[in-house]
Design a protein around this motif. Structure first.
Motif, short mmCIF file in Angstrom:
data_model
loop_
_atom_site.label_atom_id
_atom_site.label_comp_id
_atom_site.label_asym_id
_atom_site.label_seq_id
_atom_site.Cartn_x
_atom_site.Cartn_y
_atom_site.Cartn_z
N ARG A 95 0.62 -1.03 0.20
CA ARG A 95 0.07 -0.14 0.14
C ARG A 95 0.91 0.92 -0.12
NH1 ARG A 95 -3.43 0.98 4.35
NH2 ARG A 95 -2.10 0.89 6.62
N MET A 96 1.71 1.30 0.74
CA MET A 96 2.83 2.67 0.82
C MET A 96 3.78 2.54 -0.33
SD MET A 96 4.09 5.39 2.15
CE MET A 96 3.83 4.91 4.06
N SER A 97 3.77 1.60 -1.05
CA SER A 97 4.50 1.51 -1.94
C SER A 97 3.79 2.16 -3.77
CB SER A 97 5.41 0.31 -2.72
OG SER A 97 5.65 0.54 -3.74
N TYR A 98 2.31 1.58 -3.08
CA TYR A 98 1.76 2.48 -4.32
C TYR A 98 1.30 3.62 -3.93
CZ TYR A 98 0.76 -2.15 -5.81
OH TYR A 98 0.23 -3.07 -6.57
N PHE A 99 1.41 4.11 -2.75
CA PHE A 99 0.73 5.45 -2.80
C PHE A 99 2.09 6.13 -2.81
CE2 PHE A 99 1.76 8.82 0.20
CZ PHE A 99 0.07 9.18 0.76
N VAL A 100 3.06 5.78 -2.82
CA VAL A 100 4.39 6.67 -3.51
C VAL A 100 4.42 6.73 -4.69
CG1 VAL A 100 6.62 7.07 -3.53
CG2 VAL A 100 5.83 6.64 -1.58
N PHE A 101 4.36 4.95 -4.80
CA PHE A 101 4.45 5.89 -6.72
C PHE A 101 3.57 6.55 -7.99
CE2 PHE A 101 4.27 4.67 -11.43
CZ PHE A 101 5.37 4.35 -11.43
N ILE A 102 2.06 6.16 -7.10
CA ILE A 102 1.18 7.13 -7.09
C ILE A 102 1.14 8.91 -7.13
CG2 ILE A 102 -1.29 8.21 -7.31
CD1 ILE A 102 -0.93 5.15 -8.61
N LEU A 103 2.02 9.20 -6.46
CA LEU A 103 2.36 10.06 -5.97
C LEU A 103 3.60 11.50 -6.95
CD1 LEU A 103 1.90 12.65 -4.23
CD2 LEU A 103 3.48 11.75 -2.63
N GLY A 104 4.43 9.71 -7.18
CA GLY A 104 5.30 9.83 -7.85
C GLY A 104 4.31 10.78 -9.73
N PHE A 105 3.97 9.36 -9.87
CA PHE A 105 3.27 9.71 -10.98
C PHE A 105 2.36 10.81 -11.46
CE2 PHE A 105 -0.35 8.35 -13.88
CZ PHE A 105 0.01 8.47 -15.36
#
Length: 148
Positions: A95-105
């Motif tokens: 969940r944390m990984s997805y959140f960080v990647f979506i924020l970067g996207f």
């Protein structure tokens, strides 16, 4: 220190070393290149498409070496199952990984809206992938140490 903690520390260090060395190699090889148009997109496509298999292969090799060295040093066998705690920690890390990647996207797409160069967008995308992998490892390490 538990097996999972050691494994996550090795994963974190390997992620940083692999990404850093790959970025360094790309920078040294192409620092003087003046790319524009379709050639620029071809370059960034190649950078990303090469980064993915290089990272996967390097991580697999590092994990195998870790398992062997850990087995020799501690006589500890890798756990053959994952209990509910392991699964819960893995879900929190994902969940944390997805959140960080979506924020970067979203930041990468925002850079295009702000009329920055496409290279800025690709750099943000690549770094968000790296930061999301680091965030995942750090989250797992935190939860194995402190609990859920």
């Amino acid at each position: 220190m538990s097996y999972q903690e050691k494994k996550n520390i090795v994963s974190l260090i390997s992620t940083i070393l692999i990404f850093g060395s790959y970025c360094g190699a790309v920078y040294l090889r192409y620092k003087d290149a003046n790319l524009a148009g379709a050639e620029l997109f071809r370059f960034w496509g190649a950078v990303i498409l090469i980064l993915i298999p290089v990272t996967i292969v390097a991580k697999v090799i590092i994990e195998i070496v870790f398992i062997i060295i850990n087995r020799i040093a501690t006589k500890e066998v890798e756990p053959s199952f994952a209990d509910e705690l392991d699964k819960l920690i893995e879900l929190k890390a994902m969940r944390m990984s997805y959140f960080v990647f979506i924020l970067g996207f979203l930041l990468a797409m925002g850079s295009l809206v702000l009329r920055m160069t496409p290279s800025v967008m690709f750099v943000i995308l690549i770094f968000s992938g790296f930061i999301s992998d680091v965030a995942s490892s750090v989250t797992r390490l935190y939860h194995y140490r402190k609990g859920v």
